[in-house]
Design a protein around this motif. Structure first.
Motif, PDB file in Angstrom:
ATOM      1  N   ALA A  23       0.970  -1.264   0.201  1.00 30.30           N
ATOM      2  CA  ALA A  23      -0.143  -0.098   0.079  1.00 30.30           C
ATOM      3  C   ALA A  23       0.661   1.276  -0.137  1.00 30.30           C
ATOM      4  N   TRP A  24       1.919   0.975   0.487  1.00 31.83           N
ATOM      5  CA  TRP A  24       2.990   2.687   1.034  1.00 31.83           C
ATOM      6  C   TRP A  24       3.891   2.638  -1.238  1.00 31.83           C
ATOM      7  N   GLY A  27       1.358   4.195  -3.027  1.00 34.64           N
ATOM      8  CA  GLY A  27       0.955   5.746  -2.474  1.00 34.64           C
ATOM      9  C   GLY A  27       1.933   6.431  -3.140  1.00 34.64           C
ATOM     10  N   PHE A  30       1.374   6.798  -6.485  1.00 31.98           N
ATOM     11  CA  PHE A  30       1.046   7.913  -7.063  1.00 31.98           C
ATOM     12  C   PHE A  30       1.326   9.696  -6.660  1.00 31.98           C
ATOM     13  N   TRP A  31       1.825   9.324  -5.540  1.00 29.62           N
ATOM     14  CA  TRP A  31       2.740  10.823  -4.583  1.00 29.62           C
ATOM     15  C   TRP A  31       3.646  11.066  -6.062  1.00 29.62           C
ATOM     16  N   ALA A  90       4.334  11.222   7.918  1.00 32.95           N
ATOM     17  CA  ALA A  90       3.846  11.318   6.952  1.00 32.95           C
ATOM     18  C   ALA A  90       2.293  11.863   7.293  1.00 32.95           C
ATOM     19  N   VAL A  94       0.801  15.345   4.338  1.00 31.03           N
ATOM     20  CA  VAL A  94      -0.769  15.432   4.543  1.00 31.03           C
ATOM     21  C   VAL A  94      -1.308  16.587   5.073  1.00 31.03           C
ATOM     22  N   CYS A 115       3.806  16.671  -2.265  1.00 32.99           N
ATOM     23  CA  CYS A 115       3.728  16.059  -3.093  1.00 32.99           C
ATOM     24  C   CYS A 115       4.832  14.870  -3.228  1.00 32.99           C
ATOM     25  N   THR A 118       5.476  13.495   0.234  1.00 41.31           N
ATOM     26  CA  THR A 118       4.841  12.650   0.469  1.00 41.31           C
ATOM     27  C   THR A 118       5.604  11.342  -0.199  1.00 41.31           C
ATOM     28  N   ALA A 119       5.631  11.493  -1.602  1.00 41.04           N
ATOM     29  CA  ALA A 119       6.406   9.717  -2.332  1.00 41.04           C
ATOM     30  C   ALA A 119       7.586   9.870  -1.736  1.00 41.04           C
ATOM     31  N   SER A 122       6.434   7.985   1.477  1.00 42.03           N
ATOM     32  CA  SER A 122       5.790   6.234   0.850  1.00 42.03           C
ATOM     33  C   SER A 122       6.937   5.590   0.637  1.00 42.03           C
TER      34      SER A 122
END
Length: 140
Positions: A23-24, A27, A30-31, A90, A94, A115, A118-119, A122
């Motif tokens: 899941a990380w 993320g 995505f980021w 995180a 956020v 972004c 956060t990337a 993650s």
């Protein structure tokens, strides 16, 4: 019910840990993609901010570079731990994204940087790097 040896983890816990890391990783993709999109849409400055914020959390190691010789491999000097942990939570980027959105800010390089930050967090979590103990060791 079978007893679990002190040095091993139950299989279900290991599977759950892999799912969390996956899941990380999602993320991070995505980021990272969002940071690239912001850079493409808003220009070089947005891209620069994304790259700088992607790298910056690990620059917290420099706080205690002179103490590095006193630590074991993989251990962060205790003086750098609060800075490292603050930069690797995180919730910080956020929360800043939420503030950015609610305050109706419209400076794309800042959002691209958030972004990227956060990337970074993650990706670290996906690779198994988390927050540190006060002694500078990886937490489980």
């Amino acid at each position: 019910m079978a007893a679990v040896n002190a040095g091993t983890r139950p299989a279900a816990h290991k599977g759950g840990r892999y799912a969390v890391r996956l899941a990380w990783a999602a993320g991070a993709v995505f980021w990272g993609a969002f940071a690239v999109l912001e850079a493409v849409n808003h220009g070089v400055l947005a891209g620069l901010f994304a790259v700088v914020f992607l790298i910056a959390p690990d620059l917290t190691f420099l706080v205690a570079v002179r103490d590095a010789h006193t630590t074991r491999p993989g251990q962060l000097p205790a003086r750098a731990v609060p800075y490292y942990n603050a930069a690797h939570r995180a919730l910080v980027p956020v929360t800043l994204m939420v503030v950015y959105t609610v305050a109706s800010l419209s400076w794309a390089p800042l959002f691209a940087g958030l972004c990227g930050w956060t990337a970074h967090i993650s990706l670290d979590r996906a690779l198994g790097y988390g927050l540190r103990t006060k002694e500078g060791l990886q937490r489980d």
